[in-house]
Design a protein around this motif. Sequence first.
Motif, PDB file in Angstrom:
ATOM      1  N   PHE A  99       1.763  -3.895  -1.594  1.00  0.00           N
ATOM      2  CA  PHE A  99       0.880  -3.919  -0.431  1.00  0.00           C
ATOM      3  C   PHE A  99       1.589  -4.449   0.806  1.00  0.00           C
ATOM      4  O   PHE A  99       2.694  -4.980   0.730  1.00  0.00           O
ATOM      5  CB  PHE A  99      -0.343  -4.791  -0.740  1.00  0.00           C
ATOM      6  CG  PHE A  99      -1.081  -4.342  -1.961  1.00  0.00           C
ATOM      7  CD1 PHE A  99      -1.948  -3.264  -1.907  1.00  0.00           C
ATOM      8  CD2 PHE A  99      -0.881  -4.979  -3.178  1.00  0.00           C
ATOM      9  CE1 PHE A  99      -2.617  -2.838  -3.042  1.00  0.00           C
ATOM     10  CE2 PHE A  99      -1.554  -4.558  -4.315  1.00  0.00           C
ATOM     11  CZ  PHE A  99      -2.430  -3.479  -4.254  1.00  0.00           C
ATOM     12  N   GLN A 100       0.928  -4.299   1.951  1.00  0.00           N
ATOM     13  CA  GLN A 100       1.537  -4.739   3.203  1.00  0.00           C
ATOM     14  C   GLN A 100       1.676  -6.260   3.260  1.00  0.00           C
ATOM     15  O   GLN A 100       2.699  -6.791   3.653  1.00  0.00           O
ATOM     16  CB  GLN A 100       0.710  -4.259   4.391  1.00  0.00           C
ATOM     17  CG  GLN A 100       1.288  -4.769   5.709  1.00  0.00           C
ATOM     18  CD  GLN A 100       0.536  -4.291   6.926  1.00  0.00           C
ATOM     19  OE1 GLN A 100      -0.491  -3.632   6.809  1.00  0.00           O
ATOM     20  NE2 GLN A 100       1.030  -4.624   8.091  1.00  0.00           N
ATOM     21  N   GLU A 101       0.601  -6.947   2.852  1.00  0.00           N
ATOM     22  CA  GLU A 101       0.657  -8.404   2.878  1.00  0.00           C
ATOM     23  C   GLU A 101       1.637  -8.901   1.830  1.00  0.00           C
ATOM     24  O   GLU A 101       1.785  -8.291   0.786  1.00  0.00           O
ATOM     25  CB  GLU A 101      -0.712  -8.984   2.504  1.00  0.00           C
ATOM     26  CG  GLU A 101      -1.791  -8.821   3.513  1.00  0.00           C
ATOM     27  CD  GLU A 101      -3.108  -9.171   2.860  1.00  0.00           C
ATOM     28  OE1 GLU A 101      -3.521 -10.318   2.986  1.00  0.00           O
ATOM     29  OE2 GLU A 101      -3.693  -8.300   2.182  1.00  0.00           O
ATOM     30  N   ASP A 102       2.231 -10.026   2.118  1.00  0.00           N
ATOM     31  CA  ASP A 102       3.138 -10.645   1.159  1.00  0.00           C
ATOM     32  C   ASP A 102       2.321 -11.099  -0.058  1.00  0.00           C
ATOM     33  O   ASP A 102       1.431 -11.924   0.054  1.00  0.00           O
ATOM     34  CB  ASP A 102       3.808 -11.841   1.831  1.00  0.00           C
ATOM     35  CG  ASP A 102       4.530 -12.718   0.834  1.00  0.00           C
ATOM     36  OD1 ASP A 102       4.978 -12.183  -0.196  1.00  0.00           O
ATOM     37  OD2 ASP A 102       4.650 -13.917   1.093  1.00  0.00           O
ATOM     38  N   ALA A 103       2.631 -10.512  -1.207  1.00  0.00           N
ATOM     39  CA  ALA A 103       1.868 -10.825  -2.413  1.00  0.00           C
ATOM     40  C   ALA A 103       2.699 -11.604  -3.418  1.00  0.00           C
ATOM     41  O   ALA A 103       2.290 -11.797  -4.557  1.00  0.00           O
ATOM     42  CB  ALA A 103       1.340  -9.543  -3.052  1.00  0.00           C
ATOM     43  N   SER A 104       3.898 -12.067  -3.000  1.00  0.00           N
ATOM     44  CA  SER A 104       4.699 -12.856  -3.940  1.00  0.00           C
ATOM     45  C   SER A 104       3.985 -14.180  -4.177  1.00  0.00           C
ATOM     46  O   SER A 104       3.373 -14.733  -3.265  1.00  0.00           O
ATOM     47  CB  SER A 104       6.092 -13.096  -3.363  1.00  0.00           C
ATOM     48  OG  SER A 104       6.008 -13.805  -2.143  1.00  0.00           O
ATOM     49  N   PHE A 105       4.037 -14.656  -5.424  1.00  0.00           N
ATOM     50  CA  PHE A 105       3.313 -15.884  -5.750  1.00  0.00           C
ATOM     51  C   PHE A 105       4.163 -17.094  -5.374  1.00  0.00           C
ATOM     52  O   PHE A 105       5.247 -17.286  -5.939  1.00  0.00           O
ATOM     53  CB  PHE A 105       2.972 -15.921  -7.239  1.00  0.00           C
ATOM     54  CG  PHE A 105       2.065 -14.803  -7.676  1.00  0.00           C
ATOM     55  CD1 PHE A 105       1.016 -14.377  -6.873  1.00  0.00           C
ATOM     56  CD2 PHE A 105       2.250 -14.180  -8.903  1.00  0.00           C
ATOM     57  CE1 PHE A 105       0.173 -13.348  -7.266  1.00  0.00           C
ATOM     58  CE2 PHE A 105       1.406 -13.145  -9.309  1.00  0.00           C
ATOM     59  CZ  PHE A 105       0.377 -12.731  -8.486  1.00  0.00           C
ATOM     60  N   GLY A 154      10.700 -12.559   5.162  1.00  0.00           N
ATOM     61  CA  GLY A 154       9.649 -11.596   4.850  1.00  0.00           C
ATOM     62  C   GLY A 154      10.178 -10.382   4.105  1.00  0.00           C
ATOM     63  O   GLY A 154       9.570  -9.895   3.148  1.00  0.00           O
ATOM     64  N   GLY A 155      11.336  -9.882   4.533  1.00  0.00           N
ATOM     65  CA  GLY A 155      11.930  -8.712   3.891  1.00  0.00           C
ATOM     66  C   GLY A 155      12.301  -8.991   2.446  1.00  0.00           C
ATOM     67  O   GLY A 155      12.077  -8.169   1.557  1.00  0.00           O
ATOM     68  N   MET A 156      12.865 -10.186   2.207  1.00  0.00           N
ATOM     69  CA  MET A 156      13.252 -10.564   0.845  1.00  0.00           C
ATOM     70  C   MET A 156      12.024 -10.705  -0.048  1.00  0.00           C
ATOM     71  O   MET A 156      12.038 -10.307  -1.212  1.00  0.00           O
ATOM     72  CB  MET A 156      14.026 -11.892   0.875  1.00  0.00           C
ATOM     73  CG  MET A 156      15.403 -11.764   1.453  1.00  0.00           C
ATOM     74  SD  MET A 156      16.368 -10.516   0.591  1.00  0.00           S
ATOM     75  CE  MET A 156      17.583 -11.526  -0.182  1.00  0.00           C
ATOM     76  N   ARG A 157      10.949 -11.263   0.501  1.00  0.00           N
ATOM     77  CA  ARG A 157       9.722 -11.425  -0.298  1.00  0.00           C
ATOM     78  C   ARG A 157       9.164 -10.063  -0.689  1.00  0.00           C
ATOM     79  O   ARG A 157       8.657  -9.882  -1.787  1.00  0.00           O
ATOM     80  CB  ARG A 157       8.670 -12.197   0.501  1.00  0.00           C
ATOM     81  CG  ARG A 157       8.906 -13.678   0.437  1.00  0.00           C
ATOM     82  CD  ARG A 157       7.796 -14.395   1.137  1.00  0.00           C
ATOM     83  NE  ARG A 157       8.378 -15.277   2.135  1.00  0.00           N
ATOM     84  CZ  ARG A 157       7.688 -15.873   3.091  1.00  0.00           C
ATOM     85  NH1 ARG A 157       6.394 -15.641   3.207  1.00  0.00           N
ATOM     86  NH2 ARG A 157       8.287 -16.658   3.924  1.00  0.00           N
TER      87      ARG A 157
END
Lengths: 276, 242
Positions: A99-105, A154-157
């Motif tokens: 998804f667009q939003e960062d979803a990494s925990f 952000g890109g890495m996430r």
Amino acid sequence: MSVSPAEVAVVPDTAMPHARLVGVTRVFSRRGKGEDIHALGPIDLDLKRGEFFSVVGPSGCGKSTLLDVLAGLATPTSGTAEFEGRPIAGVPAGVGAVFQEDASFPWLSVTDNVAFGLRRAGVDPAEIARRVDYAIGFMGLRGFADAYPAQLSGGMRQRVCIARTLVMQPRLILLDEPFGALDAQTRLLMGDELLRMWRETGATVLLITHALDEAAMLADRVGVMSARPGVFIDIVATGWDAERDSRIVSHPRFGDLTGHLWERLRVESLKHLREG
Amino acid sequence: MRSALGSAVVVLVLLVVWEGLHLAVSNSGLPSPVATLVRLGVLLGDADFWRQAGETGRAFAAAVVLSTFAGIGLGILLGMNRTTGAVAQPILVNLYALPKVTLYPVVLLIFGLGISARIAFGIMHGMIPLTLFTMNAILNMKPVYRRSAAVMGLTPWQSSFYVVLPAILPEVITGARLGVSLCLLGVLIGEMFAARNGLGFVVMQAMERGDMPSVLAVALLLAVLALVVNAALLALDRAWRR
């Protein structure tokens, strides 16, 4: 050693579309508080097995709703949605989404984030270690395996989220503006990564984006949606060969393509502006 | 090392300010730090004092455990639904702002003079922040977490346990830090107003005797206890956030 789709008992029938939407609409009921919102459709779409399909459309046209239907996160109000010949009810096995939003925990390290879905599915630990190691290497996260999302850009996430999806070995990968929050240069490079991933896995990819150049560069076919309620007003075949990368932006046909897409989209975007 | 030095400086400054106030007041109302520490030493050597501290400790522990479970549980239930959350929010905020000491007679009539009244009073103070923080943590959780979990094939139960719980934990710990200190406040108020044992009772008795060093010694001991608990929760919070 690859993250290509698992050899499951799905007969690759080239005649049968990998995913199919027939007359799909989605209407949000306002429960008497004004008119119901007709968000999407009717949509007819056949995704060919292994193709890279991109969807562009004005803001609020229902692009994300379309993705939700394919992911089994939303049920169509009318029409039918099928994946590999079976109606979509709940999240189908073999479908992954970023998804667009960062979803990494944030409470898990990069490795634990990537391994998350496999662990919950009870996959053999040795197999998890193998697949996670491969995906981390593939997405260029090798030096960050023990880092936490807060320490990453952000890109890495977003790479972490893509790796987390890849290890599940999805046969259909849904991407909802995954690079929407990134700067233009990073997006071009992430586009290359996507193409590499797509070639390597052989998965079918559906990419939703608002960036015309992204759609024109990455996809085999680009679907142009109208303003709400979103329907496909045009589906353009790009004609690129599979070995393409971001350097095609300097190809003369690239300009023609984006120009054509913008022509179709301009009127619709204006509608959205006037109504919004 | 740096933070240890910082803490030492803070303690030193507080002691100097305390001594200064003691000299400024120059009567028996505020004993000096030295007199207080000497009295604390005497009290800590007294078996009866430990019995009283044990009473307070028991009530405090029971109030913390019960308000933690009840607070988090209620917070989760209210947070699962946007409507219940919206209804509960102002009610809880107002209950939180209410001077609960005015309701202590009611608590006493219901629970009697025993330890249960103090536990109940501790819970009345400590539970609401935990409920509020848990509820808001769930309501404000990024929806994309649950969506991602769903597309990774997690069942709703797995998603609650492996995604929602860890996602809200930092805010729950913040709520617990507030809740724990308020639990202690509730228990002590209960002991001061209507009880025949506990540290609150010790303070009231000392006050009647005009024994201010004892009053301050107990206050100091409780302050240290509260700081230690708070520091432990803060360390837990840091370890989790990284």
